[in-house]
Design a protein around this motif. Sequence first.
Motif, PDB file in Angstrom:
ATOM      1  N   GLU A   1       0.837  -1.198   0.000  1.00 47.48           N
ATOM      2  CA  GLU A   1       0.000   0.000   0.000  1.00 47.48           C
ATOM      3  C   GLU A   1       0.868   1.243   0.000  1.00 47.48           C
ATOM      4  OE1 GLU A   1      -3.058   2.390   2.872  1.00 47.48           O
ATOM      5  OE2 GLU A   1      -3.302   0.219   2.804  1.00 47.48           O
ATOM      6  N   CYS A   2       0.670   2.086  -0.999  1.00 46.30           N
ATOM      7  CA  CYS A   2       1.392   3.350  -1.073  1.00 46.30           C
ATOM      8  C   CYS A   2       0.982   4.213   0.117  1.00 46.30           C
ATOM      9  CB  CYS A   2       1.062   4.061  -2.390  1.00 46.30           C
ATOM     10  SG  CYS A   2       1.793   5.723  -2.514  1.00 46.30           S
ATOM     11  N   GLU A   3       1.967   4.711   0.843  1.00 49.20           N
ATOM     12  CA  GLU A   3       1.644   5.527   2.021  1.00 49.20           C
ATOM     13  C   GLU A   3       1.128   6.905   1.638  1.00 49.20           C
ATOM     14  OE1 GLU A   3       5.183   5.843   4.384  1.00 49.20           O
ATOM     15  OE2 GLU A   3       6.032   7.418   3.136  1.00 49.20           O
ATOM     16  N   ASN A   4       1.325   7.318   0.393  1.00 46.79           N
ATOM     17  CA  ASN A   4       0.871   8.633  -0.045  1.00 46.79           C
ATOM     18  C   ASN A   4      -0.574   8.608  -0.553  1.00 46.79           C
ATOM     19  OD1 ASN A   4       1.410  11.475  -0.715  1.00 46.79           O
ATOM     20  ND2 ASN A   4       1.245  10.774  -2.824  1.00 46.79           N
ATOM     21  N   CYS A   5      -0.854   7.764  -1.553  1.00 53.60           N
ATOM     22  CA  CYS A   5      -2.197   7.775  -2.157  1.00 53.60           C
ATOM     23  C   CYS A   5      -3.063   6.589  -1.721  1.00 53.60           C
ATOM     24  CB  CYS A   5      -2.094   7.804  -3.680  1.00 53.60           C
ATOM     25  SG  CYS A   5      -1.523   6.268  -4.439  1.00 53.60           S
ATOM     26  N   LYS A   6      -2.473   5.675  -0.953  1.00 58.47           N
ATOM     27  CA  LYS A   6      -3.178   4.505  -0.390  1.00 58.47           C
ATOM     28  C   LYS A   6      -3.580   3.455  -1.432  1.00 58.47           C
ATOM     29  CE  LYS A   6      -2.886   6.410   3.618  1.00 58.47           C
ATOM     30  NZ  LYS A   6      -1.656   6.183   4.330  1.00 58.47           N
ATOM     31  N   GLN A   7      -3.084   3.584  -2.678  1.00 61.78           N
ATOM     32  CA  GLN A   7      -3.364   2.550  -3.676  1.00 61.78           C
ATOM     33  C   GLN A   7      -2.619   1.281  -3.298  1.00 61.78           C
ATOM     34  OE1 GLN A   7      -3.324   3.561  -7.839  1.00 61.78           O
ATOM     35  NE2 GLN A   7      -2.520   1.558  -8.390  1.00 61.78           N
ATOM     36  N   VAL A   8      -3.306   0.148  -3.409  1.00 59.42           N
ATOM     37  CA  VAL A   8      -2.677  -1.140  -3.126  1.00 59.42           C
ATOM     38  C   VAL A   8      -2.083  -1.667  -4.430  1.00 59.42           C
ATOM     39  CG1 VAL A   8      -3.030  -3.504  -2.337  1.00 59.42           C
ATOM     40  CG2 VAL A   8      -4.234  -1.620  -1.212  1.00 59.42           C
ATOM     41  N   LEU A   9      -0.759  -1.816  -4.425  1.00 57.75           N
ATOM     42  CA  LEU A   9      -0.058  -2.309  -5.604  1.00 57.75           C
ATOM     43  C   LEU A   9      -0.007  -3.820  -5.589  1.00 57.75           C
ATOM     44  CD1 LEU A   9       3.004   0.120  -5.607  1.00 57.75           C
ATOM     45  CD2 LEU A   9       0.747   0.466  -6.604  1.00 57.75           C
ATOM     46  N   LYS A  10      -0.131  -4.411  -6.772  1.00 62.03           N
ATOM     47  CA  LYS A  10       0.004  -5.856  -6.957  1.00 62.03           C
ATOM     48  C   LYS A  10       1.033  -6.061  -8.056  1.00 62.03           C
ATOM     49  CE  LYS A  10      -4.840  -6.095  -6.465  1.00 62.03           C
ATOM     50  NZ  LYS A  10      -6.086  -6.448  -7.046  1.00 62.03           N
ATOM     51  N   PRO A  11       1.700  -7.225  -8.086  1.00 60.52           N
ATOM     52  CA  PRO A  11       2.709  -7.458  -9.136  1.00 60.52           C
ATOM     53  C   PRO A  11       2.099  -7.390 -10.536  1.00 60.52           C
ATOM     54  CG  PRO A  11       2.814  -9.167  -7.449  1.00 60.52           C
ATOM     55  CD  PRO A  11       1.585  -8.358  -7.172  1.00 60.52           C
ATOM     56  N   LYS A  12       2.896  -6.902 -11.477  1.00 59.92           N
ATOM     57  CA  LYS A  12       2.483  -6.917 -12.877  1.00 59.92           C
ATOM     58  C   LYS A  12       2.492  -8.363 -13.359  1.00 59.92           C
ATOM     59  CE  LYS A  12       4.681  -2.490 -13.911  1.00 59.92           C
ATOM     60  NZ  LYS A  12       5.796  -1.858 -14.621  1.00 59.92           N
ATOM     61  N   GLN A  13       1.740  -8.642 -14.418  1.00 60.02           N
ATOM     62  CA  GLN A  13       1.690  -9.994 -14.963  1.00 60.02           C
ATOM     63  C   GLN A  13       3.097 -10.441 -15.347  1.00 60.02           C
ATOM     64  OE1 GLN A  13      -1.092 -10.502 -18.144  1.00 60.02           O
ATOM     65  NE2 GLN A  13      -0.641 -12.653 -18.373  1.00 60.02           N
ATOM     66  N   GLY A  14       3.471 -11.631 -14.877  1.00 54.65           N
ATOM     67  CA  GLY A  14       4.792 -12.177 -15.158  1.00 54.65           C
ATOM     68  C   GLY A  14       5.811 -11.910 -14.067  1.00 54.65           C
ATOM     69  N   ASP A  15       5.505 -10.996 -13.144  1.00 57.20           N
ATOM     70  CA  ASP A  15       6.406 -10.711 -12.019  1.00 57.20           C
ATOM     71  C   ASP A  15       5.920 -11.464 -10.786  1.00 57.20           C
ATOM     72  OD1 ASP A  15       8.043  -9.024 -13.467  1.00 57.20           O
ATOM     73  OD2 ASP A  15       7.063  -7.187 -12.792  1.00 57.20           O
ATOM     74  N   CYS A  16       6.849 -11.777  -9.893  1.00 57.75           N
ATOM     75  CA  CYS A  16       6.487 -12.575  -8.721  1.00 57.75           C
ATOM     76  C   CYS A  16       6.078 -11.738  -7.523  1.00 57.75           C
ATOM     77  CB  CYS A  16       7.641 -13.501  -8.344  1.00 57.75           C
ATOM     78  SG  CYS A  16       9.135 -12.639  -7.839  1.00 57.75           S
ATOM     79  N   CYS A  17       6.482 -10.459  -7.497  1.00 57.09           N
ATOM     80  CA  CYS A  17       6.173  -9.649  -6.319  1.00 57.09           C
ATOM     81  C   CYS A  17       6.212  -8.170  -6.669  1.00 57.09           C
ATOM     82  CB  CYS A  17       7.160  -9.957  -5.186  1.00 57.09           C
ATOM     83  SG  CYS A  17       8.852  -9.476  -5.570  1.00 57.09           S
ATOM     84  N   VAL A  18       5.799  -7.325  -5.735  1.00 53.52           N
ATOM     85  CA  VAL A  18       5.757  -5.883  -5.989  1.00 53.52           C
ATOM     86  C   VAL A  18       7.159  -5.293  -6.180  1.00 53.52           C
ATOM     87  CG1 VAL A  18       3.528  -5.446  -4.904  1.00 53.52           C
ATOM     88  CG2 VAL A  18       5.600  -5.344  -3.510  1.00 53.52           C
ATOM     89  N   TYR A  19       8.183  -5.911  -5.577  1.00 50.79           N
ATOM     90  CA  TYR A  19       9.543  -5.393  -5.746  1.00 50.79           C
ATOM     91  C   TYR A  19      10.043  -5.617  -7.162  1.00 50.79           C
ATOM     92  CZ  TYR A  19       9.566  -4.658  -0.765  1.00 50.79           C
ATOM     93  OH  TYR A  19       9.247  -4.222   0.486  1.00 50.79           O
ATOM     94  N   CYS A  20       9.674  -6.746  -7.772  1.00 53.57           N
ATOM     95  CA  CYS A  20      10.077  -7.009  -9.155  1.00 53.57           C
ATOM     96  C   CYS A  20       9.336  -6.084 -10.122  1.00 53.57           C
ATOM     97  CB  CYS A  20       9.836  -8.472  -9.509  1.00 53.57           C
ATOM     98  SG  CYS A  20      11.003  -9.584  -8.699  1.00 53.57           S
ATOM     99  N   SER A  21       8.132  -5.667  -9.768  1.00 55.43           N
ATOM    100  CA  SER A  21       7.341  -4.789 -10.639  1.00 55.43           C
ATOM    101  C   SER A  21       7.639  -3.306 -10.433  1.00 55.43           C
ATOM    102  CB  SER A  21       5.848  -5.011 -10.396  1.00 55.43           C
ATOM    103  OG  SER A  21       5.454  -6.293 -10.806  1.00 55.43           O
ATOM    104  N   TYR A  22       7.778  -2.871  -9.191  1.00 55.56           N
ATOM    105  CA  TYR A  22       7.854  -1.437  -8.908  1.00 55.56           C
ATOM    106  C   TYR A  22       9.102  -1.017  -8.134  1.00 55.56           C
ATOM    107  CZ  TYR A  22       2.984  -2.126 -10.103  1.00 55.56           C
ATOM    108  OH  TYR A  22       1.835  -2.497 -10.747  1.00 55.56           O
ATOM    109  N   GLY A  23       9.950  -1.966  -7.774  1.00 55.50           N
ATOM    110  CA  GLY A  23      11.138  -1.650  -6.993  1.00 55.50           C
ATOM    111  C   GLY A  23      12.348  -1.326  -7.851  1.00 55.50           C
TER     112      GLY A  23
END
Length: 68
Positions: A32-54
């Motif tokens: 969950e983004c601490e700024n806008c509170k959107q809950v991020l999920k991995p992009k298709q093909g990625d295993c986790c939020v760090y692989c998608s947005y980190g």
Amino acid sequence: MEVILQSTITCPNCGHKKEETMPTDACQYFYECENCKQVLKPKQGDCCVYCSYGSVACPSIQQDKKCC
């Protein structure tokens, strides 16, 4: 090879960035983004939020291991 545990997650919704310590024993599917509170999920093909947005891929991927 040394595993990097710090990764900066960038919210695709608002652009907010925050450095986080990645877990070494599990993948993180939600963040969950601490700024806008959107809950991020991995992009298709990625295993986790760090692989998608980190700035650094998760520890399992860094070690060429199958993730989750």
